[in-house]
Design an enzyme around this catalytic site. Structure first.
Site, PDB file in Angstrom:
ATOM      1  N   ASP A 103       0.932   1.861  -2.888  1.00 55.36           N
ATOM      2  CA  ASP A 103      -0.128   0.822  -2.542  1.00 55.36           C
ATOM      3  C   ASP A 103      -0.043   0.155  -4.690  1.00 55.36           C
ATOM      4  O   ASP A 103      -0.361   1.566  -5.147  1.00 55.36           O
ATOM      5  CB  ASP A 103      -1.231   1.121  -2.360  1.00 55.36           C
ATOM      6  CG  ASP A 103      -2.068  -0.165  -2.069  1.00 55.36           C
ATOM      7  OD1 ASP A 103      -2.172  -0.941  -2.556  1.00 55.36           O
ATOM      8  OD2 ASP A 103      -2.329  -0.009  -1.208  1.00 55.36           O
ATOM      9  N   ASP A 205      -1.931  -4.818  -4.596  1.00 56.92           N
ATOM     10  CA  ASP A 205      -2.608  -5.379  -4.147  1.00 56.92           C
ATOM     11  C   ASP A 205      -3.746  -6.382  -4.805  1.00 56.92           C
ATOM     12  O   ASP A 205      -3.170  -6.630  -6.307  1.00 56.92           O
ATOM     13  CB  ASP A 205      -3.525  -4.190  -4.577  1.00 56.92           C
ATOM     14  CG  ASP A 205      -5.296  -3.899  -4.393  1.00 56.92           C
ATOM     15  OD1 ASP A 205      -5.301  -4.555  -3.116  1.00 56.92           O
ATOM     16  OD2 ASP A 205      -6.487  -4.347  -5.258  1.00 56.92           O
ATOM     17  N   GLU A 270      -1.120  -8.874  -0.823  1.00 57.15           N
ATOM     18  CA  GLU A 270      -2.356  -9.677  -0.299  1.00 57.15           C
ATOM     19  C   GLU A 270      -2.535 -11.068  -1.180  1.00 57.15           C
ATOM     20  O   GLU A 270      -3.030 -10.837  -2.110  1.00 57.15           O
ATOM     21  CB  GLU A 270      -3.057  -8.157  -0.874  1.00 57.15           C
ATOM     22  CG  GLU A 270      -4.699  -9.023  -0.055  1.00 57.15           C
ATOM     23  CD  GLU A 270      -5.544  -7.893  -0.143  1.00 57.15           C
ATOM     24  OE1 GLU A 270      -6.430  -7.747   0.039  1.00 57.15           O
ATOM     25  OE2 GLU A 270      -5.591  -7.256  -1.604  1.00 57.15           O
ATOM     26  N   HIS A 335      -7.624  -1.595   6.270  1.00 56.37           N
ATOM     27  CA  HIS A 335      -8.673  -0.668   5.796  1.00 56.37           C
ATOM     28  C   HIS A 335      -9.246  -1.003   5.642  1.00 56.37           C
ATOM     29  O   HIS A 335     -10.760  -0.883   5.397  1.00 56.37           O
ATOM     30  CB  HIS A 335      -8.434   0.611   5.311  1.00 56.37           C
ATOM     31  CG  HIS A 335      -7.782  -0.415   3.738  1.00 56.37           C
ATOM     32  ND1 HIS A 335      -6.451  -1.160   3.942  1.00 56.37           N
ATOM     33  CD2 HIS A 335      -8.268  -0.297   2.553  1.00 56.37           C
ATOM     34  CE1 HIS A 335      -6.310  -1.328   2.803  1.00 56.37           C
ATOM     35  NE2 HIS A 335      -7.278  -1.703   1.779  1.00 56.37           N
ATOM     36  N   ASP A 336      -9.488  -2.897   5.727  1.00 53.92           N
ATOM     37  CA  ASP A 336     -10.502  -4.135   4.986  1.00 53.92           C
ATOM     38  C   ASP A 336     -11.164  -4.655   6.127  1.00 53.92           C
ATOM     39  O   ASP A 336     -12.157  -5.495   6.068  1.00 53.92           O
ATOM     40  CB  ASP A 336     -10.174  -4.665   4.012  1.00 53.92           C
ATOM     41  CG  ASP A 336      -9.565  -3.965   2.789  1.00 53.92           C
ATOM     42  OD1 ASP A 336     -10.424  -3.405   2.683  1.00 53.92           O
ATOM     43  OD2 ASP A 336      -9.004  -4.699   2.242  1.00 53.92           O
TER      44      ASP A 336
END
Ligand code: NOJ
Ligand code: CA
Length: 535
Positions: A103, A205, A270, A335-336
């Site tokens: 990430d 990210d 993302e 995970h969000d």
């Protein structure tokens, strides 16, 4: 021959704090991931059969945003291990043909990063311009009206140096200034550092915010309040100035050319917005941008909006927006956001929908991303108030329910001490499902191994089928002579229909409902997902 791991393979997202704890401190770690690699792929269909792991950040960090606040891009947080453990993980993964995607967090660092400490030390610091510093307006207020994703203004006043700095997320996550070429160079060197160690790719990210309006003009208000529930406070504004700024795509192209210095690497970014906006990040017809830009559109279909017509509309919209050579991807969770099952459980049938959604995820055209735990059908975990960890109030909610430990056994099996977040309902666990022919895990394994063996499913064209009952979404995948048909019944009741003349269903490859009828009229049970070979 025409197999590309990031394109035709399946990617599995690990949230490292919650995957496997190896040393009994209640926090998952890299050694834990190594221990569990055979679960992910041991070369046989007794494992999941995935091709790559994306790990959420494991870098040194004060953990204000659980690793998305990076204090050193080129090391490992002691909770997770050391650089040597990371090297071993890369090595052990590669032995099993599993690629490693790290990430990469380019938009902001931690306020503890030495770059920011230096930057905030004085207005004359050589690193002052590495972050976005501005004077107050004449009346002392912040330079503009931008709001932080986690709530409150996106500007923090620095008493010592009498300026504001920009933070699109927490106060402890100052935004880097990517308009400074030194910042860009330093961050590209981070990519090289990891690729030299053997890392295969990067999930990037907040790709859509690394550059903003250089004039820092106000965002206009958002008259459309329907976003409010999903986006939290950020829905109050239209992010015309601080998100998806046009020249980000140029910065993305430069990232791509650095990644291309090494063979067979990939990037997945993302980004948010309309399909037309998202596909810009692929670099258009020249395809010299990201390899993949996340398609989150299916995750927006919450509750009753998860139906055949909406799912088809969203799949088709992404397909038709994609330029020629670009490749789609499918995301149902991360995970969000709420666990898939919990997102569509308005009438208590979330688990059945979860099974049918697995058939969709693994048979649509594009790279599937599986968020850990989805393969055993974990719903959101109720985390009691006193155990909450996530500081962010993202989307008006806390993200702990989807971040609880992976449930390996009826006792938990994640750690031999109390995990950092509590377990959920432990009757949902890997060990039990491995033995159960009808479990979610067995379904995932069947789907993935069927997919691996099929050129139609990995490489083939996609075509949706018209003229079926309104609750059925069906599509073909075709490569050479091989053709498959996926049928998903979104209804709470069974449905029967005839296929269009040109399609003759053959062998059933996988069904959520055991061995169904062959040939002739199709009958699907409520929430059945079925994959068949076409004759
Ligand atoms: C997106 C990440 O997925 C999320 O977990 C994080 O809080 C924000 N970006 C900020 O880095
Ligand atoms: Ca540990």
């Amino acid at each position: 021959m025409d197999y590309l791991w990031w394109k035709h393979g399946v990617i599995y997202q690990i949230y490292p704090r919650s995957f496997q704890d190896s040393n009994g401190d209640g926090i998952g770690d890299l050694d834990g991931i190594i221990e569990r690699l055979d679960y992910l792929n041991n070369g046989t269909n007794h494992s999941l059969g995935i091709d790559g792991i994306w790990m959420s950040p494991t870098f040194p960090s004060p953990m204000k945003d659980f690793g998305y606040d990076v204090a050193d891009y080129e090391d490992v947080h002691p909770d997770f291990g050391t650089l040597a453990t990371m090297d071993r993980l890369i090595d052990e993964a590669h032995k099993r043909s599993i690629r490693i995607i790290l990430d990469f967090v380019p938009n902001h660092t931690s306020s503890d990063h030495p770059w920011f400490r230096e930057s905030r030390s004085s207005v004359d610091s050589p690193k002052r311009d590495w972050y976005v510093w501005r004077d107050a307006k004449d009346d002392g207020t912040a330079p503009n009206n931008w709001i932080a994703v986690f709530g409150g203004p996106a500007w923090e006043w620095d008493q010592k140096t009498q300026q504001y700095y920009l933070h699109s997320f927490l106060v402890e996550q100052p935004d880097l200034n990517w308009r400074n070429p030194q910042v860009e160079r330093a961050m590209h060197n981070v990519l090289r550092f990891w690729m030299e160690r053997g890392v295969d790719g990067f999930r990037i990210d907040v790709m859509d915010r690394i550059l903003k309006d250089p004039a820092l003009r106000d965002n206009p208000p958002n008259p459309d309040r329907s976003w409010g529930r999903l986006m939290g406070v950020t829905g109050l504004q239209q992010h015309t100035q601080d998100q998806n700024w046009p020249d980000i795509v140029d910065a993305v192209r430069r990232i791509r050319s650095t990644v291309d210095e090494f063979p067979d690497r990939m990037t997945v970014g993302e980004v948010f917005g309309t399909p037309e906006n998202i596909v810009r990040y692929y670099g258009g017809e020249t395809s010299d941008g990201l390899h993949l830009a996340f398609n989150f559109s299916l995750t927006r279909l919450v509750g009753e909006r998860w139906n055949a017509a909406n799912v088809r509309k969203r799949v088709d919209a992404f397909e038709s927006a994609l330029p020629g050579a670009a490749w789609p991807n499918i995301v149902l969770g991360n995970h969000d956001i709420d666990r898939f099952i919990s997102r569509v459980n308005h009438d208590g049938r979330g688990a059945a929908r979860g099974r049918a959604a697995a058939v969709l995820l693994l048979t649509l055209r594009g790279t599937p991303f599986i968020y850990m735990g989805e393969e055993i059908g974990m719903p959101n975990t109720d985390v009691p108030e006193h155990r909450l960890q996530d500081p962010a109030r993202f989307h008006h909610r806390n993200r702990d329910p989807e971040r609880t430990p992976l449930q390996w056994t009826a006792k938990g099996g994640f750690s031999n001490s109390e995990p950092w977040l509590p377990y959920g309902d432990l009757s949902i666990n890997v060990a039990a499902q491995e033995k159960d022919e009808r479990s979610m895990l067995t379904l995932y394994r069947k789907l993935i191994w069927t997919r691996r063996a099929s050129k139609a499913l990995t490489l083939g064209d996609y075509a949706a089928i018209d003229g079926l009952p309104a609750d059925v979404f069906a599509f073909t995948r075709a490569h050479g002579d091989e053709r498959t048909l996926t049928m998903i019944n979104f209804a709470n009741d069974g449905v029967a229909f005839d296929l269009p003349k040109a399609l003759r269903a053959g062998e059933t490859l996988v069904s959520t409902h055991g061995e169904p009828n062959a040939g002739g009229r199709i009958e699907l049970a409520a929430h059945e997902g079925r994959l068949v070979r076409l004759m």
